[in-house]
Write an enzyme that holds these catalytic residues in place. Structure first.
Site, PDB file in Angstrom:
ATOM      1  CB  ALA A 168      15.620 -18.534  29.354  1.00 25.62           C
ATOM      2  NE  ARG A 208      -5.674  -8.808  30.088  1.00 23.95           N
ATOM      3  CZ  ARG A 208      -6.472  -9.879  30.236  1.00 23.95           C
ATOM      4  NH1 ARG A 208      -7.239  -9.992  31.292  1.00 23.95           N
ATOM      5  NH2 ARG A 208      -6.478 -10.841  29.334  1.00 23.95           N
ATOM      6  CG  ASN A 239      -2.760 -20.689  34.651  1.00 26.68           C
ATOM      7  OD1 ASN A 239      -2.574 -21.431  33.683  1.00 26.68           O
ATOM      8  ND2 ASN A 239      -3.646 -19.708  34.626  1.00 26.68           N
ATOM      9  CG  ASP A 272     -19.912  -7.965  28.381  1.00 28.62           C
ATOM     10  OD1 ASP A 272     -19.002  -8.812  28.494  1.00 28.62           O
ATOM     11  OD2 ASP A 272     -19.835  -6.800  28.868  1.00 28.62           O
ATOM     12  CB  THR A 310      -9.120 -18.414  36.984  1.00 32.40           C
ATOM     13  OG1 THR A 310      -8.934 -18.959  35.674  1.00 32.40           O
ATOM     14  CG2 THR A 310      -8.056 -18.967  37.920  1.00 32.40           C
ATOM     15  CE  LYS A 357      -0.327 -16.172  24.345  1.00 34.90           C
ATOM     16  NZ  LYS A 357      -0.634 -17.518  24.763  1.00 34.90           N
ATOM     17  CB  CYS A 402      -3.843 -16.057  32.862  1.00 40.31           C
ATOM     18  SG  CYS A 402      -5.242 -15.655  31.811  1.00 40.31           S
ATOM     19  CG  LEU A 405      -9.199 -19.920  26.432  1.00 39.98           C
ATOM     20  CD1 LEU A 405      -8.435 -18.629  26.209  1.00 39.98           C
ATOM     21  CD2 LEU A 405     -10.552 -19.816  25.752  1.00 39.98           C
TER      22      LEU A 405
END
Ligand code: UGA
Length: 435
Positions: free
Chosen positions: A254, A332, A210, A30, A121, A325, A262, A150
Site C-alpha cells: 500500500a 510518466r 495488467n 526507429d 499492448t 518506481k 503501462c 517485462l
C-alpha cells in the site's frame, strides 16, 4: 534467426538487445535519429539496470545494429512491432497510430515466409485487423501476436527468462509457431510455459494481467483507507493476508499507488475497448480501481499539509523520489511527481531529488526545484515526503537526516521505513494506511 525490431523505445531496445544476446542477428529500426545514434553507441536513452552492458556486448559481437532505414528489415525473417500505444489525448482509448504506421512501413519489404510479430499492448481486435492487412498485401507473410510482460527495472531478466510465453496465432499457423519457437528456443529449453492461443486471447492476456495487478494494488490501497479510519496497520494486514498462497504478498504494497507508462493507460484503454464491445459493465470496477489509485495522491498531499501544521505555503518540503518506481528514470504518470507538483502548486517550497529521474523530471516539469542529493534536499526542510522507495532511501539513517532538517517530520508515501526506528529518533512519522 534474423530479426528486425520496429520501435526502439523501452520495449524495443530491450527486446533487440536481448534477442541479439541470445545469438540472433538483430536490426532495430526507429524513426528517431537521435535515439538510433545513442543506441548505436551502446547507450540506452533511458535508465535500465543491466541494459548498457548487454547493448555494448551485443553491438561488439556484430549481431546488433540500429538504423532509421526501414528497408534494413529485408534481411530479417521475423519482424517485431514494439512501438508505443499511449493513451489518446481526448479519451481513454489507446492511440494505435504508431502500430499502424509500423505495420504499413513493413509491408513493402515483407517476403513469403516472413512473420510480423506484434508485441505492443493493443485493444483486442487489433491483431485480426493487422493480420488481414498483412495478408491482403500479398507477400505471403503472416502475423502473430506475442505480448510482452517485462517490468521496468527488471526488463533484461524478464525478457531473457520470461515467466511465460504467449503466442497469438491465426488458426493452423504452424509456420508462425515454429518461427517463434526458434526465436525463444533458449527460454523454452528452460521449461518456460508456452500458451498458444487465438489473437483475441493473446491480446486479452496482456491487458487482463495488467488490470489484475492494478486491481491488487488498489485493493490494498482501499484497505489502507479503511485502516486510516480505524487505526489499523495496512502493512501488517497485507503480510497476514499475503501468507494465504491463494492471495500472495506480491503487489500488496500500500502507498502512493501505481503509475508509469503501462498500468494506468492500460486499464483505461481496456475500459474504452469494453465499451465499444458493449461489455462496459464487466469492467466498470476498473473505474473504481483508477479512482482509488488517484485518491492516494491527494491523501499524500493532505498528510504533508497536516504534518506542517495545516498549510504548506512557504514551507520547505524535501521530496525524495520522482520516478514512478525504483530502478527506473521513468516519470510518466508518476504518483511521486504528481504529488511534488501539487505541493508546489499549493505554495510549498519543494526541493526534489531522485537517484536517476532528475533529467526526465526536469524535461516534463522544468519549474520544480531539483537537487542532486538527499543532503541538499533535506537541509532545512520543514517536512520530508518519501515518494519513491529507492533502496538508498529505505536505508536512510533517521538520526543523520534529523540533524539536517529544520523539523523532524516525515511522510512515508511508500510504507518503506521502520516507524519505530524513526519515532525513536524523534521524528513525527506518518504514512498511508498506518497509525
Ligand atoms: C507493468 C507490469 O508489471 C508488467 O508485467 C508489464 O509488462 C508492464 O507493466 C507493461 O505493460 O509493459 P511496470 O509498469 O514496469 O510493469 O511496473 P510495475 O512493477 O508493475 O509497477 C507499476 C506501479 O505500481 C509502480 O508505480 C509501483 O510503484 C506500483 N506498485 C507496485 C504499488 O504501488 N504497489 C505494489 O505492491 C506494486
Amino acid at each position: 534467426m534474423k530479426i528486425s525490431v520496429i520501435g526502439c523505445g523501452y520495449l524495443g531496445a530491450v527486446h533487440a538487445a536481448c534477442m541479439a544476446d541470445l545469438g540472433h542477428e538483430v536490426v532495430g529500426v526507429d524513426v528517431d535519429a537521435a535515439k538510433v545514434a545513442l543506441l548505436s553507441a551502446g547507450t540506452p536513452p533511458f535508465f535500465e539496470p543491466g541494459l548498457p552492458e548487454l547493448l555494448r556486448s551485443a553491438i561488439a559481437s556484430g549481431r546488433l545494429s540500429f538504423t532509421t532505414d526501414i528497408s534494413a528489415v529485408r534481411e530479417a525473417t521475423v519482424h517485431f512491432i514494439a512501438v508505443g500505444t499511449p493513451q489518446l489525448g481526448e479519451s481513454n482509448a489507446a492511440d494505435l497510430r504508431y502500430v499502424d504506421a509500423a505495420v504499413e512501413g513493413l509491408l513493402p519489404h515483407l517476403r513469403d515466409g516472413d512473420l510480423v510479430v506484434g508485441k505492443s499492448t493493443v485493444p483486442v481486435g487489433t491483431a485480426a485487423r493487422l493480420a488481414e492487412l498483412v495478408r491482403s498485401a500479398g507477400s505471403g507473410a503472416t502475423l502473430a501476436w506475442n505480448p510482452e510482460f517485462l517490468r521496468e527495472g527488471f526488463a533484461v531478466k524478464d525478457t531473457l527468462a520470461p515467466d511465460r510465453l504467449v503466442y497469438g496465432l491465426a488458426p493452423g499457423d504452424s509456420v508462425g509457431e515454429r518461427l517463434l519457437d526458434s526465436v525463444y528456443a533458449s527460454a523454452l529449453a528452460l521449461g518456460t510455459p508456452k500458451v498458444v492461443a487465438d489473437f483475441a486471447t493473446a491480446e486479452l492476456v496482456k491487458v487482463a494481467a495488467n488490470a489484475f495487478l492494478a486491481t491488487k494494488i488498489s485493493f490494498i490501497n482501499a484497505m489502507a483507507e479503511v485502516a486510516e479510519a480505524t487505526g489499523a496497520d495496512v502493512t501488517q494486514l497485507a503480510d497476514a493476508i499475503g501468507y494465504d498462497a491463494r492471495i500472495g504478498r506480491k503487489f500488496l504494497n500500500a502507498g502512493l499507488g501505481f503509475g508509469g507508462g503501462c498500468l494506468p493507460k492500460d486499464i483505461r484503454g481496456f475500459m474504452a475497448r469494453a465499451e465499444e464491445l458493449g461489455v462496459d459493465q464487466a469492467l466498470s470496477f476498473l473505474r473504481e480501481v483508477d479512482s482509488i489509485n488517484l485518491r492516494r495522491r491527494g491523501r499524500m498531499v493532505d498528510l504533508v499539509t497536516e504534518v506542517v501544521g495545516g498549510d504548506v505555503a512557504g514551507k520547505r518540503i524535501a521530496v525524495l523520489g520522482l520516478a514512478f518506481k525504483p530502478d527506473s528514470d521513468d516519470v510518466r504518470d508518476s504518483p511521486a511527481i504528481d504529488v511534488a507538483v501539487r505541493l508546489a502548486a499549493l505554495g510549498a517550497d519543494v526541493v526534489a531529488t531522485d537517484p536517476e529521474a532528475l533529467e526526465t523530471s526536469r524535461r516534463r516539469f522544468p519549474d520544480l526545484n531539483y537537487v542532486a542529493s538527499v543532503d541538499d534536499a533535506v537541509r532545512g526542510a520543514d517536512a520530508v515526503a518519501l515518494l519513491t522507495e529507492w533502496k538508498t532511501y529505505r536505508a536512510l539513517d533517521p538520526t543523520l537526516v534529523g540533524s539536517a532538517v529544520a523539523t523532524r517530520a516525515i511522510v512515508d508515501g511508500r510504507n518503506c521505513l521502520d516507524p519505530v526506528q524513526w519515532r525513536a529518533a524523534g521524528w513525527l512519522y506518518r504514512a498511508l494506511g498506518r497509525p
